[in-house]
Design a protein around this motif. Structure first.
Motif, PDB file in Angstrom:
ATOM      1  N   UNK A  33     129.647  78.100  85.316  1.00  0.00           N
ATOM      2  CA  UNK A  33     129.459  77.669  83.724  1.00  0.00           C
ATOM      3  C   UNK A  33     129.552  76.878  82.447  1.00  0.00           C
ATOM      4  N   UNK A  34     131.209  77.338  82.665  1.00  0.00           N
ATOM      5  CA  UNK A  34     131.879  75.865  81.527  1.00  0.00           C
ATOM      6  C   UNK A  34     133.810  76.132  82.398  1.00  0.00           C
ATOM      7  N   UNK A  35     133.354  74.284  82.543  1.00  0.00           N
ATOM      8  CA  UNK A  35     135.018  73.499  82.927  1.00  0.00           C
ATOM      9  C   UNK A  35     135.423  73.385  82.369  1.00  0.00           C
ATOM     10  N   UNK A  36     136.069  72.579  82.891  1.00  0.00           N
ATOM     11  CA  UNK A  36     136.384  71.301  81.632  1.00  0.00           C
ATOM     12  C   UNK A  36     137.047  69.601  82.829  1.00  0.00           C
ATOM     13  N   UNK A  37     136.601  68.350  81.870  1.00  0.00           N
ATOM     14  CA  UNK A  37     136.612  67.519  82.484  1.00  0.00           C
ATOM     15  C   UNK A  37     137.772  66.516  81.883  1.00  0.00           C
ATOM     16  N   UNK A  38     138.529  66.237  82.079  1.00  0.00           N
ATOM     17  CA  UNK A  38     140.244  64.696  81.429  1.00  0.00           C
ATOM     18  C   UNK A  38     140.183  63.773  82.471  1.00  0.00           C
ATOM     19  N   UNK A  39     139.468  62.894  81.684  1.00  0.00           N
ATOM     20  CA  UNK A  39     139.812  61.660  81.951  1.00  0.00           C
ATOM     21  C   UNK A  39     140.000  60.070  80.634  1.00  0.00           C
ATOM     22  N   UNK A  40     139.532  59.198  80.944  1.00  0.00           N
ATOM     23  CA  UNK A  40     139.867  58.230  79.866  1.00  0.00           C
ATOM     24  C   UNK A  40     139.343  58.754  78.881  1.00  0.00           C
ATOM     25  N   UNK A  42     138.297  61.213  76.974  1.00  0.00           N
ATOM     26  CA  UNK A  42     139.044  62.415  77.072  1.00  0.00           C
ATOM     27  C   UNK A  42     138.894  63.630  77.567  1.00  0.00           C
ATOM     28  N   UNK A  43     139.129  64.834  76.529  1.00  0.00           N
ATOM     29  CA  UNK A  43     138.534  66.132  77.292  1.00  0.00           C
ATOM     30  C   UNK A  43     137.523  66.930  77.030  1.00  0.00           C
ATOM     31  N   UNK A  44     136.700  67.388  77.290  1.00  0.00           N
ATOM     32  CA  UNK A  44     135.977  68.155  77.205  1.00  0.00           C
ATOM     33  C   UNK A  44     135.367  69.482  77.505  1.00  0.00           C
TER      34      UNK A  44
END
Length: 137
Positions: A33-40, A42-44
């Motif tokens: 249901x909730x995950x984190x994505x990090x890249x150029x 930013x982080x979300x």
């Protein structure tokens, strides 16, 4: 352990295929249901609905044509946690133009309800670690 390692590699490749095929619901099925994505950018923290919205917004601006994972490493810090890291070459179309992107990626998968879900994905563009190859002209 080899079969479990291959299972994680297969899952990671399947997730990439869902992006390439624009199969948003198949992608969402691989997320909690909730995950984190990090890249150029930013982080979300993303919900499944956030992911759907982002996929819809990307529809007209870019598409993944092919991908290749190299130098793949998989570890299991616990039996219900897997971390995969690799380099990826992405052949894309962005704003109507071809683009080849090379990055270093990692995903953390956790076992949930008898299957695996991706709780964290990171992508770092390959290049000079201090960004000197990206200085503005």
């Amino acid at each position: 352990m080899h079969a479990e390692r291959q299972e994680i590699i297969d899952l990671e490749q399947e997730f990439w295929r869902t992006i390439m095929d624009k199969d948003t619901e198949a992608s969402v099925a691989m997320l909690p249901e909730r995950s984190i994505v990090v890249g150029a950018q930013g982080a979300s923290v993303l919900t499944r609905d956030d992911y759907r919205r982002i996929a819809e917004q990307a529809e007209g601006s870019w598409s993944l044509r092919s991908f290749r994972l190299d130098d793949v490493s998989v570890i299991f810090p616990r039996e219900d946690v897997a971390v995969i890291a690799y380099t990826v070459t992405e052949e894309m179309e962005v704003d109507g133009q071809p683009l080849t992107l090379k990055a270093a990626d990692a995903t953390t998968w956790i076992r949930e309800n008898g299957g695996w879900v991706a709780v964290l994905h990171t992508e770092s563009l390959r290049g000079d670690p201090f960004g000197r190859d990206r200085k503005a002209a």
